[in-house]
Structure formats: structure tokens, C-alpha cells
Design a protein around this motif. Structure first.
Motif, PDB file in Angstrom:
ATOM      1  N   VAL A 186       0.813  -1.219   0.000  1.00  0.00           N
ATOM      2  CA  VAL A 186       0.000   0.000   0.000  1.00  0.00           C
ATOM      3  C   VAL A 186       0.846   1.269   0.000  1.00  0.00           C
ATOM      4  CG1 VAL A 186      -0.185   0.285   2.518  1.00  0.00           C
ATOM      5  CG2 VAL A 186      -2.110   0.950   1.038  1.00  0.00           C
ATOM      6  N   ASP A 187       2.192   1.136   0.053  1.00  0.00           N
ATOM      7  CA  ASP A 187       3.053   2.303   0.239  1.00  0.00           C
ATOM      8  C   ASP A 187       2.900   3.337  -0.869  1.00  0.00           C
ATOM      9  OD1 ASP A 187       4.805   1.400   2.631  1.00  0.00           O
ATOM     10  OD2 ASP A 187       4.890  -0.284   1.251  1.00  0.00           O
ATOM     11  N   ALA A 188       2.850   2.906  -2.118  1.00  0.00           N
ATOM     12  CA  ALA A 188       2.736   3.857  -3.224  1.00  0.00           C
ATOM     13  C   ALA A 188       1.404   4.583  -3.179  1.00  0.00           C
ATOM     14  CB  ALA A 188       2.920   3.138  -4.564  1.00  0.00           C
ATOM     15  N   ALA A 189       0.328   3.863  -2.865  1.00  0.00           N
ATOM     16  CA  ALA A 189      -0.993   4.490  -2.792  1.00  0.00           C
ATOM     17  C   ALA A 189      -1.042   5.517  -1.661  1.00  0.00           C
ATOM     18  CB  ALA A 189      -2.069   3.426  -2.602  1.00  0.00           C
ATOM     19  N   ILE A 190      -0.486   5.177  -0.512  1.00  0.00           N
ATOM     20  CA  ILE A 190      -0.430   6.133   0.602  1.00  0.00           C
ATOM     21  C   ILE A 190       0.366   7.363   0.205  1.00  0.00           C
ATOM     22  CG2 ILE A 190       0.535   6.519   2.904  1.00  0.00           C
ATOM     23  CD1 ILE A 190      -0.170   3.629   3.583  1.00  0.00           C
ATOM     24  N   PHE A 191       1.501   7.149  -0.460  1.00  0.00           N
ATOM     25  CA  PHE A 191       2.354   8.261  -0.854  1.00  0.00           C
ATOM     26  C   PHE A 191       1.626   9.187  -1.829  1.00  0.00           C
ATOM     27  CE2 PHE A 191       5.783  10.516  -2.934  1.00  0.00           C
ATOM     28  CZ  PHE A 191       6.702  10.708  -1.920  1.00  0.00           C
ATOM     29  N   ALA A 192       0.963   8.602  -2.825  1.00  0.00           N
ATOM     30  CA  ALA A 192       0.241   9.412  -3.808  1.00  0.00           C
ATOM     31  C   ALA A 192      -0.897  10.192  -3.151  1.00  0.00           C
ATOM     32  CB  ALA A 192      -0.287   8.522  -4.925  1.00  0.00           C
ATOM     33  N   ALA A 193      -1.622   9.546  -2.233  1.00  0.00           N
ATOM     34  CA  ALA A 193      -2.725  10.218  -1.553  1.00  0.00           C
ATOM     35  C   ALA A 193      -2.239  11.326  -0.629  1.00  0.00           C
ATOM     36  CB  ALA A 193      -3.537   9.201  -0.753  1.00  0.00           C
ATOM     37  N   THR A 194      -0.974  11.262  -0.234  1.00  0.00           N
ATOM     38  CA  THR A 194      -0.395  12.253   0.668  1.00  0.00           C
ATOM     39  C   THR A 194       0.248  13.415  -0.075  1.00  0.00           C
ATOM     40  OG1 THR A 194       0.057  10.505   2.289  1.00  0.00           O
ATOM     41  CG2 THR A 194       1.261  12.564   2.572  1.00  0.00           C
ATOM     42  N   HIS A 195       0.751  13.164  -1.293  1.00  0.00           N
ATOM     43  CA  HIS A 195       1.599  14.169  -1.940  1.00  0.00           C
ATOM     44  C   HIS A 195       1.123  14.702  -3.290  1.00  0.00           C
ATOM     45  CE1 HIS A 195       4.716  13.747   1.099  1.00  0.00           C
ATOM     46  NE2 HIS A 195       4.587  12.431   0.999  1.00  0.00           N
ATOM     47  N   LEU A 196       0.253  13.977  -4.008  1.00  0.00           N
ATOM     48  CA  LEU A 196      -0.108  14.442  -5.345  1.00  0.00           C
ATOM     49  C   LEU A 196      -0.790  15.811  -5.302  1.00  0.00           C
ATOM     50  CD1 LEU A 196      -0.343  14.004  -8.398  1.00  0.00           C
ATOM     51  CD2 LEU A 196      -2.508  12.826  -7.980  1.00  0.00           C
ATOM     52  N   HIS A 197      -1.732  15.998  -4.389  1.00  0.00           N
ATOM     53  CA  HIS A 197      -2.431  17.283  -4.313  1.00  0.00           C
ATOM     54  C   HIS A 197      -1.510  18.416  -3.884  1.00  0.00           C
ATOM     55  CE1 HIS A 197      -2.594  15.340  -0.408  1.00  0.00           C
ATOM     56  NE2 HIS A 197      -2.874  16.490   0.170  1.00  0.00           N
TER      57      HIS A 197
END
Length: 442
Positions: A186-197
């Protein structure tokens, strides 16, 4: 948001947190990582604050304003005492890529600033944004389940108050919504949800060219995650779909096979074509790079991943591309809702089925056992709309999906208005049929 609602929350919050956590005491919520780069500090701090405030029932716009104020103060602090010592396990070249900070220490500093903001605003509340007008109606209904999979690797994020979180004051309302479907962890999904915006908010082209801003934000987030994956030896990846409503303009961006659709007056509007390895142009792109697409139960890139574009999956870059696609449409004011979902939903439900399923979900009486056993269920407009995503997830599961399922509906009009319009259309159709059937025969 009403002023009284904000004051009530702040009163409860400062009663729980009359002072910042003392050194050595546990933080009220745990950081996502043990170490963060200076670039990651922005997203991870906001995530900590939003998680803490949301868990205590803070109004969303107040949470955004408080986190923005606290982060602004944190970024003015001297963080050098919290630099991580050089890790003997990391070679010198990797260590020089980014200054790393101790997450717990900087998290404590952030909570200190957040609590100071709460104490100050409890005494002297600043002017709050005006409540949205009827033309700015947004209601987000979201539900996610692990389903039959061993782990839950989906993440999602809804930020109706994007401007307040990032300090935009240009008078253009912005709201952001995203769903990420992780694989290999789940690390990539967590990272994207934390940083993309966060990356999107920093793009200079956001106001003039949101499509370009979205593409650059996805690319930058992928680059940032490469650094974390190298440091922590991560091998995960994530597809993703995100939507930004900016004034009367809707921009959507995606990597992989998560999807977003727009429904206008009961009709599906196609906004995107998901990236799949067997899509002809994707297959050609991969083969031109020297890779291959093979069928092994499903179509896979080089016999490994079943997605052709993703954040992460660095062992298969550039075949698994990190380049997002984006489309932009003008909102005309007659749109019903947006629906964002991972492939766990769309593998079982086709986009053309969505309008009927949403109407059925709005019409269907709620089952107290399914919705927590409440004896008296709130049947207000917003409450009914909020439960629609749960019913759609249940339908996808019943239709045979075994994957993680995440569904996010963003209603652009009050949900029960859709029922009123559908009922009126049905009445008109029935009257027309009656007139036709009752016409005199020659």
C-alpha cells in the motif's frame, strides 16, 4: 460553515489539547514514516493534521484553514536539529539526494503549531469563508472495502476546501478528489494520496493550464516516490485517478485503470480511456521500448504487472509509465455527479450502468442492519446521498468483484433532486404513452 460550529469544535479541541505534547509523550496520531525528506514534510504534516482533526469531527473547511496556518508556521522553524544522522546502510550518493528529518520530532513541532493555532483562534476566531451558494453544491459520498483480498491497498482523498488548505485567495473555488489503487503493497498508494495534491498546488500552470499542471504533478510525485522507494527498499506501485473542479472547469488526470465518469442529466459523459496493457496504443508503446505484453491469466507488462501506467513499479520503468493523461471539460451547470472508482468496481460494473444504479440506490430504502443497525436513519437529502457509495460498493461485490473496492461520488446537485427529475420524466413519459394509446382510431 457556521461560526458557532467552529467555536464549538475549537472549545472541545483546546479542552483535549490545552498544550502541545510533551517531549517523550506519544503523538496524538502516528506519522506515516520514520524519516521524511524536506520535500515530503509538506504533505506528511498536512496529512497528520487532517487525520487528527477529522477524527474529532472538525468541519472540513476549519481543518483545512488550521492545517494551512500550522504548516506555514512550521516551515519558518529551524528544522536542522531534527536532521537524521547519516545512515551507515545508505551509500553516500543516496544520502546526498535529500536531507532527511526525524518524523516524530517534526511531527511534534507541527502539533505544537496546530495546537497554538487552535488556542489563538479559540480566543479570537478569524473571519471564516462564506458558506457555498446553491450553485457550488458539493457532497462527497465515499465507501471502501478490502473485500476478499488479504490486504486493503486502496487509498482515497476528498478535499472540497482545496483553496483553504493551500492558501489560494484568487476567488476561484477549487475542490480536489482522488482514488488510488495500490499493488505490491500500500506504500505507493499512501504516498500518492499524501503528496499528489500538494505537488498540484505548487504548479505555476495550475490556474492557466490545469491539464499541464496535473501531468507535471503526477510526474513529480512519481519522482518523489522513487527516492522513498530507494531509501526504504519498496517495490509497490499504484494506479490513480484525480479530479479538480476549478471554477466551472473540470480537469481529470489518470494513470492506469482506475476511472472517473461524469453523469449529466442522467447520461454518462466519457472523460477518459483507462490505461491497460492490451490497449493497442499502450501495447505499441511498450513494444517500441523493447518490452512485451503477454497474457498470463490477464494481460501483463513483461509478464509482471497487470497495469501499463502507475506511480512506482520502478523495476519495470519505463514500460510501466509514470506519465499521466488528462482531460478538461467545461461544467454547464446541469451535471449530476462525478464518480471515481478503482478497477475493483469497474471490473464488475460498466460505466453505462452507473446512472441506473445510482438512481436505484437513492430510491432503495435503507437497511438498518447494513448501515450500522440505527433504529432511526437520517433521511435528509445529504444523508441519503452519503449512503449511495456504500450501496454501489455492495452491488459491485454482489456482481462478482473480489478485489479491493473504492467508490467516491461527488454530487454536484442535491441527490434527491435527481429523484425528483427522474420521477417527473417518468410521469411525462407515462402521460405521452397514455395519449398515444388513447388516440382515436381511423
Amino acid at each position: 460553515m457556521e461560526e458557532g460550529e467552529a467555536r464549538s469544535f475549537l472549545k472541545k479541541f483546546v479542552e483535549e489539547f490545552p498544550a502541545a505534547p510533551e517531549e517523550g509523550s506519544p503523538l496524538p496520531v502516528s506519522p506515516l514514516s520514520r524519516r521524511v525528506s524536506e520535500e515530503e514534510l509538506h504533505g506528511e504534516s498536512l496529512e497528520l493534521g487532517l487525520r487528527l482533526l477529522s477524527a474529532r469531527g472538525s468541519p472540513a473547511v476549519l481543518s483545512a484553514l488550521m492545517c494551512q496556518a500550522a504548516l506555514s508556521q512550521l516551515l519558518q522553524d529551524d528544522l536542522s536539529p531534527h536532521h537524521c544522522p547519516q545512515d551507515a546502510e545508505v551509500n553516500q550518493e543516496e544520502e546526498q539526494e535529500a536531507v532527511l528529518l526525524q518524523s516524530e520530532a517534526v511531527g511534534r513541532l507541527f502539533f505544537h503549531q496546530l495546537i497554538n493555532v487552535a488556542l489563538t483562534w479559540h480566543q479570537n476566531l478569524p473571519k471564516l469563508p462564506s458558506p457555498p451558494s446553491a450553485s457550488q453544491y458539493l457532497l462527497c459520498s465515499v465507501h471502501a472495502i478490502k473485500n476478499t483480498r488479504r490486504k486493503m491497498e486502496d487509498k482515497h482523498l476528498a478535499l472540497p476546501d482545496f483553496n483553504q488548505l493551500f492558501g489560494f485567495q484568487d476567488g476561484v473555488k477549487r475542490s480536489y478528489f482522488a482514488v488510488f489503487d495500490g499493488h505490491g503493497g500500500v506504500d505507493a498508494a499512501i504516498f500518492a494520496a499524501t503528496h499528489l495534491h500538494v505537488s498540484l498546488s505548487k504548479q505555476e500552470s495550475l490556474q492557466s493550464d490545469p491539464a499541464a499542471a496535473f501531468k507535471d504533478a503526477f510526474t513529480h510525485t512519481d519522482h518523489m516516490f522513487r527516492g522513498k522507494a530507494r531509501r526504504e527498499r519498496l517495490r509497490s506501485g499504484t494506479t490513480g485517478v484525480a479530479a479538480l473542479i476549478q471554477g466551472q472547469e473540470l480537469s481529470v488526470a489518470w494513470l492506469g485503470d482506475s476511472q472517473v465518469i461524469l453523469v449529466r442529466q442522467g447520461q454518462t459523459v466519457t472523460l477518459m480511456d483507462p490505461h491497460k496493457p492490451d490497449r493497442e496504443d499502450e501495447k505499441q508503446r511498450i513494444e517500441d521500448l523493447g518490452g512485451c505484453v503477454t497474457f498470463m491469466g490477464c494481460w501483463r507488462v513483461n509478464g509482471t504487472y497487470a497495469v501499463s501506467r502507475a506511480i512506482g513499479d520502478f523495476d519495470q520503468k519505463p514500460y510501466v509509465s509514470g506519465d499521466a493523461d488528462c482531460s478538461t471539460v467545461q461544467l454547464l451547470g446541469d451535471e449530476d455527479y462525478l464518480l471515481l472508482a478503482c478497477d475493483g468496481f469497474f471490473d464488475a460494473i460498466s460505466p453505462s450502468e452507473v446512472p441506473r444504479l445510482v438512481l436505484d440506490a437513492l430510491k432503495q430504502p435503507d437497511d438498518p442492519d447494513e448501515l450500522g443497525g440505527d433504529a432511526l436513519l437520517d433521511q435528509s437529502d445529504d444523508a441519503v446521498g452519503l449512503r449511495v457509495a456504500q450501496k454501489l460498493v455492495g452491488h459491485a461485490k454482489s456482481a462478482g468483484s473480489s478485489d479491493n473496492i473504492t467508490v467516491m461520488l461527488v454530487f454536484l446537485h442535491p441527490p434527491l433532486q435527481l429523484l425528483t427529475r427522474d420521477s417527473a420524466a417518468g410521469t411525462a413519459e407515462a402521460a405521452q404513452d397514455s395519449t398515444s394509446h388513447g388516440a382515436p382510431q381511423e
